[in-house]
Design an enzyme around this catalytic site. Structure first.
Site, mmCIF file in Angstrom:
data_model
loop_
_atom_site.group_PDB
_atom_site.id
_atom_site.type_symbol
_atom_site.label_atom_id
_atom_site.label_comp_id
_atom_site.label_asym_id
_atom_site.label_seq_id
_atom_site.Cartn_x
_atom_site.Cartn_y
_atom_site.Cartn_z
ATOM 1 N N GLU A 178 6.977 34.690 -9.759
ATOM 2 C CA GLU A 178 6.894 34.395 -11.203
ATOM 3 C C GLU A 178 5.529 33.814 -11.544
ATOM 4 O OE1 GLU A 178 10.617 32.882 -13.470
ATOM 5 O OE2 GLU A 178 10.821 32.283 -11.389
ATOM 6 N N HIS A 196 14.096 34.473 -6.893
ATOM 7 C CA HIS A 196 13.057 34.598 -7.917
ATOM 8 C C HIS A 196 11.731 34.611 -7.168
ATOM 9 C CE1 HIS A 196 16.192 33.701 -10.724
ATOM 10 N NE2 HIS A 196 15.357 33.726 -11.753
HETATM 11 P P1 IMP Z 1 22.143 27.662 -15.144
HETATM 12 O O1 IMP Z 1 21.837 27.782 -13.693
HETATM 13 O O2 IMP Z 1 23.435 28.331 -15.536
HETATM 14 O O3 IMP Z 1 22.088 26.233 -15.627
HETATM 15 O O4 IMP Z 1 21.027 28.490 -15.946
HETATM 16 C C1 IMP Z 1 19.784 27.950 -16.303
HETATM 17 C C2 IMP Z 1 18.917 27.687 -15.086
HETATM 18 O O5 IMP Z 1 18.542 28.936 -14.491
HETATM 19 C C3 IMP Z 1 17.582 27.041 -15.408
HETATM 20 O O6 IMP Z 1 17.693 25.651 -15.470
HETATM 21 C C4 IMP Z 1 16.712 27.484 -14.238
HETATM 22 O O7 IMP Z 1 16.939 26.690 -13.113
HETATM 23 C C5 IMP Z 1 17.240 28.870 -13.964
HETATM 24 N N1 IMP Z 1 16.404 29.881 -14.666
HETATM 25 C C6 IMP Z 1 16.658 30.498 -15.811
HETATM 26 N N2 IMP Z 1 15.657 31.348 -16.135
HETATM 27 C C7 IMP Z 1 14.770 31.264 -15.159
HETATM 28 C C8 IMP Z 1 13.520 31.896 -14.911
HETATM 29 O O8 IMP Z 1 13.002 32.722 -15.684
HETATM 30 N N3 IMP Z 1 12.875 31.518 -13.781
HETATM 31 C C9 IMP Z 1 13.385 30.633 -12.888
HETATM 32 N N4 IMP Z 1 14.550 30.019 -13.096
HETATM 33 C C10 IMP Z 1 15.235 30.325 -14.208
HETATM 34 ZN ZN ZN Z 2 15.896 34.330 -13.693
#
Ligand code: IMP
Ligand code: ZN
Length: 357
Positions: free
Chosen positions: A223, A220
């Protein structure tokens, strides 16, 4: 919309827990009411809000994590998310998720990933290919005729995410886990999490190690405005980057000459106000300049979108015709972290349906 829905698509930037179905989120939230775990009145307005700031999005993720971090729920969400992508004709999905520890339910990072894999295995309504195939096995799309085949078919590969809140040791643990889980379809590492916290130097050793060991890396990037970090990330030369919203002139030059593919998440960028309005979104310029791009959802649940809607949004906002959308989707095959056999199968499949589009 119908047309965008029917078109085969490739999704390369989807976070597992961010792609949760609204109905599942609501059901899980209701299950906790009265148990003293969360105060619904404190989170209700964030769940219902449409344009959430980056900070509010991460508050929502904290809530989602409270709701989803037990093995059974992780397995369920994985199954539902894949079914949902397959139902809108996503034929290749790279799903990313942050392995989590939750001592209260005996969850380790490893058992979290195992629960995800259990979800992949548990799907019966869709043909899912998630384990790298042996040499002589049949490919997903060549094994049955494309015409008259009613069941959806989807390749799924996994990326393990490092959360920017994590320590260098925790990041390394995730990379080692990814290496162990390669036989189950883990192909790479993602760096994500709240862009306002954490320091690039913390994750660098783990990311370097991942690359040395042959894992793919996507970051990422940009952002939020952070000139030094963006430069460091581009210098690292990951195989892809996500977002690329706050790049400065010098970064754009570096990005364009490096040809690093960019995962573009239009709705996510607009909803979080990362980009002020769609007509100034960098997709327009990068697309015109033929920079490698792929349209993605980021968090289809959190941002109430789908890959179909992202294609429609791009078409409406930047004047793309059907042929251009099909080519945008087809080009994404080249930016996947899949092996050459999978890419070849996808190319053949897109070629076989190209006349329809
Ligand atoms: P997970 O990794 O399956 O728990 O998906 C959710 C996680 O993805 C969030 O807690 C963030 O750490 C990450 N995430 C989701 N969307 C974004 C974003 O737009 N920017 C940065 N990190 C993100
Ligand atoms: Zn993302």
């Amino acid at each position: 919309m119908e047309w965008c829905l029917s078109m085969p698509k490739v999704e390369l930037h989807a976070h597992l827990n961010g792609s949760i179905r609204d109905s599942t989120l609501l059901e899980l939230t209701e299950g906790l009411i009265g148990k003293g775990v969360i105060d619904i009145s404190e989170v209700e307005h964030i769940i219902k809000k449409y344009n959430r700031s980056v900070a509010e999005v991460f508050k929502l993720f904290d809530l989602i994590h409270i709701l989803t971090t037990d093995h059974k729920t992780v397995t369920r969400i994985t199954r539902e998310v894949i079914e949902d992508f397959a139902s809108e004709n996503v034929v290749y999905l790279e799903l990313r998720t942050t392995p989590k520890r939750n001592d209260s339910v005996g969850m380790t990072k490893r058992s979290y990933v195992e629960a995800v894999i259990k979800g992949l295995r548990s799907i019966t309504s869709v043909d899912v290919d998630f384990v790298p195939r042996c040499e002589d096995s049949k490919s997903l799309f060549s094994s049955v005729p494309a015409i008259g085949h009613v069941r959806k078919r989807i390749y799924v590969r996994l990326l393990l995410s490092i959360d920017r809140r994590e320590t260098a040791e925790a990041a390394m643990e995730t990379v080692k886990l990814a290496l162990e889980m390669r036989p189950f379809g883990v192909v790479g590492i993602d760096l994500s999490g709240n862009p306002n916290i954490g320091d690039w130097a913390t994750y660098l050793p783990a990311l370097k190690f991942a690359r040395e060991q042959g894992l793919y890396v996507t970051l990422h990037c940009g952002e939020v405005p952070n000139s030094v970090e963006i430069k460091n990330m581009l210098d690292f030369r990951p195989q892809r980057i996500g977002h690329a919203c706050h790049l400065e002139d010098e970064h754009w030059r570096q990005l364009k000459s490096s040809k690093i593919p960019v995962e573009i998440c239009l709705t996510s960028n607009i909803r979080t106000l990362t980009i002020r309005s769609i007509d100034v979104h960098h997709f327009g310029e990068l697309y015109k300049e033929k920079h490698p791009l792929v349209l993605c959802t980021d968090d289809s649940g959190v941002f109430s979108t789908s890959l179909t809607e992202e294609y429609k949004y791009a078409a409406d906002s930047f004047g793309l015709g059907r042929r251009e959308m099909f080519e945008l989707s087809r080009n994404a095959i080249e930016y996947t972290f899949a092996d050459s056999k999978v890419k070849e199968d996808l190319r053949n499949f897109f070629n076989s349906v190209a006349k329809k589009y």
